[in-house]
Motif scaffolding. Structure first.
Motif, PDB file in Angstrom:
ATOM      1  N   GLY A 258       0.812  -1.219   0.000  1.00  0.00           N
ATOM      2  CA  GLY A 258       0.000   0.000   0.000  1.00  0.00           C
ATOM      3  C   GLY A 258       0.843   1.265   0.000  1.00  0.00           C
ATOM      4  N   ILE A 259       1.823   1.353   0.897  1.00  0.00           N
ATOM      5  CA  ILE A 259       2.608   2.593   0.974  1.00  0.00           C
ATOM      6  C   ILE A 259       3.574   2.714  -0.216  1.00  0.00           C
ATOM      7  N   LYS A 260       4.084   1.580  -0.691  1.00  0.00           N
ATOM      8  CA  LYS A 260       4.967   1.633  -1.864  1.00  0.00           C
ATOM      9  C   LYS A 260       4.189   2.038  -3.111  1.00  0.00           C
ATOM     10  N   GLY A 261       2.974   1.509  -3.232  1.00  0.00           N
ATOM     11  CA  GLY A 261       2.147   1.870  -4.382  1.00  0.00           C
ATOM     12  C   GLY A 261       1.841   3.361  -4.411  1.00  0.00           C
TER      13      GLY A 261
ATOM     14  N   MET B 237      10.403   2.072  -7.533  1.00  0.00           N
ATOM     15  CA  MET B 237       9.325   1.974  -6.557  1.00  0.00           C
ATOM     16  C   MET B 237       8.194   1.103  -7.092  1.00  0.00           C
ATOM     17  N   PHE B 238       7.918   1.212  -8.394  1.00  0.00           N
ATOM     18  CA  PHE B 238       6.896   0.356  -8.998  1.00  0.00           C
ATOM     19  C   PHE B 238       7.300  -1.117  -8.875  1.00  0.00           C
ATOM     20  N   ALA B 239       8.573  -1.408  -9.148  1.00  0.00           N
ATOM     21  CA  ALA B 239       9.057  -2.785  -9.099  1.00  0.00           C
ATOM     22  C   ALA B 239       8.933  -3.367  -7.697  1.00  0.00           C
TER      23      ALA B 239
ATOM     24  N   ALA C 190       3.690   5.704  -3.046  1.00  0.00           N
ATOM     25  CA  ALA C 190       4.940   6.403  -3.371  1.00  0.00           C
ATOM     26  C   ALA C 190       5.257   6.302  -4.859  1.00  0.00           C
ATOM     27  N   ALA C 191       5.021   5.133  -5.455  1.00  0.00           N
ATOM     28  CA  ALA C 191       5.277   4.962  -6.889  1.00  0.00           C
ATOM     29  C   ALA C 191       4.352   5.845  -7.720  1.00  0.00           C
ATOM     30  N   PHE C 192       3.096   5.977  -7.286  1.00  0.00           N
ATOM     31  CA  PHE C 192       2.123   6.790  -8.023  1.00  0.00           C
ATOM     32  C   PHE C 192       2.509   8.265  -7.993  1.00  0.00           C
ATOM     33  N   PHE C 193       2.899   8.775  -6.828  1.00  0.00           N
ATOM     34  CA  PHE C 193       3.201  10.201  -6.699  1.00  0.00           C
ATOM     35  C   PHE C 193       4.585  10.573  -7.227  1.00  0.00           C
ATOM     36  N   SER C 194       5.525   9.599  -7.219  1.00  0.00           N
ATOM     37  CA  SER C 194       6.881   9.934  -7.662  1.00  0.00           C
ATOM     38  C   SER C 194       7.168   9.540  -9.098  1.00  0.00           C
TER      39      SER C 194
END
Length: 315
Positions: free
Chosen positions: A26-29, A40-42, A31-35
């Motif tokens: 959840g938190i990585k997703g 981060m996606f991987a 971060a990947a969306f906003f950055s």
């Protein structure tokens, strides 16, 4: 054993890992969306795959403890192998998507932002995955009853083949997850601080390759388990020693010990001293069976008895 008791006896490492990786995904997703970071996606895909896998495996470890029935007299130990194979399929698909995204980022590198958000999330990932990894390593040493002297990581690698399928899966996955978080952090730093944009794609593909390694390793171990694998040599030696301790047992004519999930199925024929009556021989057989079944790692014993044939069969 009721369902609640089975849940309590389910594989602890996989249950904890499933919860931890759900939080991380959840938190990585986010971060990947906003950055827009490929690394981060991987690592998001990896955590998502781990959460799904380990949830499946935890469920499988519960179902595998169902008692034997008339239709399934040897029990349900191999159910966990089936659930682990489902997990392998999920990891393979996620690995493919990760490598594909990494190749896209390598061919068409782009800048990403929110570096401190990415670093903070990856630091949290290292803490959570590291905690789960240490727990899995301790679980391996506990299940295999190995000497805990020396480095825990080295002991876990040595003992992993003898651990339960669920614990092995958690160990390999979180070893790669922890490594993946480190690689993602390096990729983010190289891309956002040093301007090496292609590094994002390279480390994304590297994480995907590590996921494929987990899929292959876990897939192979569980394929062997489904086919039916012999117990480790030290387990066979321990069981044969218990049989030969009996005064009336002269030799072991033949014996086969198969691994069934976390436990072992023993089939064998022992040679008894000459001159015993049928009743006495039966008493020895029942005593040996009960003796082996008192061991928590043995789930089923089928023993035959014959008279000593004066030939040494068991070395």
């Amino acid at each position: 054993m009721g369902f609640v008791e089975r849940v309590k006896k389910g594989n602890t490492s996989s249950g904890v890992a499933a919860l931890g990786n759900t939080f991380l995904a959840g938190i990585k997703g986010a971060a990947a969306f906003f950055s827009g970071s490929g690394s981060m996606f991987a690592t998001t895909m990896h955590s998502l795959a781990d959460a799904v896998n380990q949830g499946f495996v935890f469920l499988g470890s519960i179902l595998a403890q169902a008692p034997p029935s008339e239709r399934f007299p040897t029990g349900f130990g191999r159910v966990i192998n089936i659930f682990c194979m489902v997990a392998v399929v999920v990891v393979t698909v996620m690995a493919y998507e990760t490598i594909k995204e990494g190749w896209h980022l390598f061919q068409q590198p782009s800048e990403s932002g929110n570096i401190w958000l990415n670093i903070g999330v990856l630091a949290a990932s290292l803490l959570v995955d590291g905690f789960v990894l240490v727990k899995a390593m301790k679980e391996i040493t506990k299940e295999t009853k190995e000497d805990r002297d020396g480095w825990l990581l080295v002991q876990a690698f040595k003992s992993a083949p003898k651990a339960s399928p669920a614990t092995r899966l958690v160990f390999y996955e979180d070893l790669v997850a922890t490594s993946g978080a480190i690689f993602a952090l390096i990729g983010v730093l190289l891309a956002q601080i040093f301007g090496m944009l292609r590094a994002d794609g390279i480390f994304t593909m590297l994480i995907g390759v590590l996921m494929l390694f987990v899929a292959f390793r876990v897939g192979y171990d569980n394929m062997v388990g489904l086919i039916g694998v012999s117990a480790p040599a030290e387990v066979e030696k321990k069981i044969s020693g218990q049989l030969l301790e009996e005064e009336q047992v002269v030799d072991i004519y033949k014996m086969r010990v198969l691994q069934e999930g976390r436990t072992y199925h023993v089939e064998g024929t022992v040679e008894l001293t000459k001159g015993l009556s049928l009743a006495e021989a039966d008493d020895v057989k029942f005593e040996l069976t009960d003796k082996l079944l008192r061991s928590p790692e043995v789930s089923d014993v089928v023993l035959g008895i014959i008279e000593d044939n004066n030939k040494k069969s068991w070395e």
